[in-house]
Design a protein around this motif. Structure first.
Motif, short mmCIF file in Angstrom:
data_model
loop_
_atom_site.label_atom_id
_atom_site.label_comp_id
_atom_site.label_asym_id
_atom_site.label_seq_id
_atom_site.Cartn_x
_atom_site.Cartn_y
_atom_site.Cartn_z
N SER A 1 36.53 17.89 54.36
CA SER A 1 37.39 16.42 54.82
C SER A 1 38.36 15.99 53.60
O SER A 1 39.56 15.73 53.99
N GLU A 2 37.79 15.97 52.43
CA GLU A 2 38.76 15.48 51.20
C GLU A 2 39.70 16.59 51.07
O GLU A 2 40.98 16.28 50.89
N PHE A 3 39.28 17.74 51.25
CA PHE A 3 40.51 18.94 50.69
C PHE A 3 41.66 19.03 51.91
O PHE A 3 42.49 19.36 51.60
N LEU A 4 41.20 18.62 53.01
CA LEU A 4 42.13 18.76 54.28
C LEU A 4 42.89 17.56 54.38
O LEU A 4 43.57 17.43 55.40
N LEU A 5 42.74 16.64 53.62
CA LEU A 5 43.36 15.34 53.80
C LEU A 5 45.15 15.44 53.35
O LEU A 5 45.19 16.34 52.51
N PRO A 6 45.98 14.82 54.11
CA PRO A 6 47.27 14.75 53.73
C PRO A 6 47.52 14.12 52.36
O PRO A 6 46.48 13.14 52.02
N ARG A 7 48.21 14.62 51.70
CA ARG A 7 48.45 14.41 50.26
C ARG A 7 49.68 13.26 50.14
O ARG A 7 49.86 12.58 48.99
N THR A 8 50.19 12.45 51.22
CA THR A 8 51.40 11.79 51.24
C THR A 8 50.67 10.63 50.59
O THR A 8 49.53 10.16 50.86
N GLU B 1 57.35 14.37 46.44
CA GLU B 1 56.09 14.54 47.01
C GLU B 1 55.96 15.54 48.10
O GLU B 1 57.01 16.09 48.98
N VAL B 2 55.06 16.39 47.96
CA VAL B 2 54.87 17.86 49.00
C VAL B 2 53.57 17.57 49.56
O VAL B 2 52.61 17.13 49.21
N GLU B 3 53.43 18.24 50.84
CA GLU B 3 52.18 18.51 51.42
C GLU B 3 51.63 20.01 51.32
O GLU B 3 52.29 20.75 52.17
N PRO B 4 51.00 20.50 50.25
CA PRO B 4 50.78 21.82 49.97
C PRO B 4 49.92 22.37 51.22
O PRO B 4 50.25 23.67 51.21
N ILE B 5 49.08 21.81 51.90
CA ILE B 5 48.68 22.49 53.20
C ILE B 5 49.34 22.50 54.48
O ILE B 5 49.82 23.25 55.04
N TYR B 6 49.85 21.02 54.65
CA TYR B 6 50.27 20.85 55.79
C TYR B 6 51.78 21.16 56.14
O TYR B 6 52.37 21.36 57.07
N GLY B 7 52.80 20.91 54.83
CA GLY B 7 53.89 21.07 55.24
C GLY B 7 54.56 19.83 55.47
O GLY B 7 53.89 18.63 56.02
N PRO B 8 55.98 19.76 55.74
CA PRO B 8 56.56 18.33 56.19
C PRO B 8 56.44 17.89 57.66
O PRO B 8 56.48 16.89 57.81
N VAL C 1 31.10 33.77 55.67
CA VAL C 1 31.65 33.21 54.17
C VAL C 1 30.58 32.67 53.30
O VAL C 1 29.62 32.11 53.77
N ARG C 2 30.61 32.78 51.89
CA ARG C 2 29.74 32.31 51.22
C ARG C 2 30.19 30.77 50.87
O ARG C 2 31.61 30.46 51.25
N PRO C 3 29.41 29.89 50.52
CA PRO C 3 29.84 28.44 50.07
C PRO C 3 31.00 28.49 49.59
O PRO C 3 31.83 27.43 49.63
N GLU C 4 31.33 29.13 48.44
CA GLU C 4 32.35 28.95 47.52
C GLU C 4 33.60 29.36 48.28
O GLU C 4 34.75 29.17 47.62
N GLN C 5 33.45 29.99 49.34
CA GLN C 5 34.77 30.31 50.11
C GLN C 5 34.97 29.58 50.83
O GLN C 5 36.34 29.86 51.63
N LEU C 6 34.48 28.43 51.40
CA LEU C 6 34.56 27.76 52.40
C LEU C 6 35.91 27.06 52.37
O LEU C 6 36.86 27.11 53.31
N LEU C 7 36.50 26.62 51.51
CA LEU C 7 37.52 25.85 51.30
C LEU C 7 38.83 26.65 51.54
O LEU C 7 39.62 26.15 52.09
N ALA C 8 38.75 27.85 50.87
CA ALA C 8 40.07 28.86 51.03
C ALA C 8 40.00 29.20 52.26
O ALA C 8 41.07 29.49 52.71
N VAL C 9 38.91 29.58 52.88
CA VAL C 9 38.97 30.09 54.27
C VAL C 9 39.38 28.96 55.44
O VAL C 9 40.30 29.17 56.12
N ALA C 10 38.97 27.85 55.10
CA ALA C 10 39.43 26.56 55.95
C ALA C 10 41.05 26.52 55.76
O ALA C 10 41.77 26.38 56.80
N GLU C 11 41.40 26.58 54.40
CA GLU C 11 42.98 26.58 54.11
C GLU C 11 43.67 27.66 54.95
O GLU C 11 44.81 27.48 55.60
N ALA C 12 43.24 28.86 55.00
CA ALA C 12 43.75 30.16 55.54
C ALA C 12 43.97 29.62 57.11
O ALA C 12 45.01 30.04 57.68
#
Length: 364
Positions: free
Chosen positions: A166-173, A191-198, A266-277
């Motif tokens: 949840s924290e990882f996928l929060l908007p950064r604005t 200011e940028v949104e690295p995952i979501y974009g504008p 996915v291994r636990p350490e891969q979870l956030l990277a896979v979610a981002e993908a």
């Protein structure tokens, strides 16, 4: 090129979710906010509503509708402390209509908050160390987790990963803090949104983490799901599911419910990277022209499910890490108590129950 939906223009021009919300909130001539801001406020965790019971009477009296606002919390896994519960209950009594509703996504909703009390209510919620950002809107919503985090070590870890996701996928604005918490805008920084974009995602996005054998989060009905694989009492990873969703428009056969696909391990350490993908695949390839076709399930079905562009972001997962075999894999359902065929076979799904039986439930 097909014209994008009006919502896409609003997001694009919003200056990362700011819009004219400050001006709308300060306008004393109406209990409503500006039309474009009704879209943007959802990303901050609120919806503008009006009282339907008095709508016609107010129309006859040439009055504007009786506007108020719903506020929804972000509460990964649905866990709060007793002190937070009591504080939220007091907020509901002071600022809302006295009800505190538990939602089907393990969060709380306040109803009946008027515009002049909206900022104070948001601040009071944040003072409890709970926030409302991304509880609505075209972003990842509240992340579900199996209901009892103290049942086992695996349940505890599932809850911890739900919080991290949840924290990882929060908007950064910084818009949320500027508008509701009087945060100052940092001058001279881009200011940028690295995952979501504008323009964020084409539509809402829902994620959940399940711990077999109970599918209390209905993991196959989520855009993104993680099914815990436990060996000798230890969490070794997750089977990954993508593309679920039960929504459909009545009378429109081009919309339909869909059971999520199990695509890899996915291994636990891969979870956030896979979610981002997965999220960025939906960001880049999701339908931004027709909102009723804008969920991930349609992206997968229209772009293909075997290594096409929409899934190339996550293809490495399914190629190199096959789903882990598990006789206790949670099974899916198209509705509570119905039958559906999934990668786990045809079976019945255990539907979520619990404390929500004793309070009013609200769909999210």
């Amino acid at each position: 090129m097909t014209e994008q939906s009006p919502v896409e223009r609003i997001k694009r021009d919003s200056r990362l979710l700011r819009g004219t919300l400050v001006e709308s909130l300060a306008d004393p001539l109406t209990g409503a906010i500006r039309e474009d801001d009704t879209v943007l406020i959802k990303f901050h965790g609120s919806y503008q509503q009006d009282d339907r019971d008095v709508r016609e009477e107010r129309r006859r009296q040439k009055l504007e509708p009786a506007y108020s606002f719903m506020i929804r919390t972000r509460l990964p896994g649905g866990v709060c402390t007793p002190a937070q519960w009591l504080a939220l209950d007091e907020i509901a009594r002071r600022y809302a209509n006295g009800t505190l509703r538990i939602t089907t996504r393990q969060a709380f909703q306040f109803h009946g908050v008027v515009k002049t009390e909206l900022k104070a209510t948001m601040a009071a919620i944040n003072a409890t160390l709970i926030d409302t950002i991304a509880a609505c809107g075209d972003v990842n919503r509240n992340v579900l987790a199996s209901a009892n985090p103290v049942e086992s070590r695996a349940h505890e870890l599932a809850f911890e990963w739900a919080k991290r996701l949840s924290e990882f996928l929060l908007p950064r604005t910084r818009a949320y803090h500027e508008i509701w918490l009087d945060g100052e805008r940092i001058a001279g920084t881009e200011e940028v949104e690295p995952i979501y974009g504008p323009t964020y995602l084409p539509r809402k996005f829902k994620a959940a983490i399940a711990v077999p054998p109970i599918n209390d989060v209905d993991v196959f009905a989520q855009d993104l799901g993680f099914i815990a694989i436990v060996e000798a009492g230890e969490l070794v990873g997750f089977n990954l599911t993508v593309g679920g969703g039960l929504g459909a428009s009545h009378g429109d056969p081009t919309t339909y419910p869909r059971i999520a696909d199990v695509v890899g391990f996915v291994r636990p350490e891969q979870l956030l990277a896979v979610a981002e993908a997965v999220v960025t695949a939906q960001r880049d390839f999701g339908n931004r022209e027709t909102r009723k076709h804008a969920r991930l399930k349609y992206t997968i079905d229209t772009r293909g499910s075997n290594g096409s562009s929409a899934k190339s972001h996550v293809a490495w997962v399914s190629r190199s890490n096959r789903p882990a075999p598990s006789s206790s894999l949670p099974v899916a359902t198209a509705s509570a108590g119905s039958r559906a065929t999934t990668a786990a076979g045809t079976s019945r799904c255990a539907s979520a129950r619990g404390a929500s039986r004793t309070v009013r439930r609200a769909r999210t």
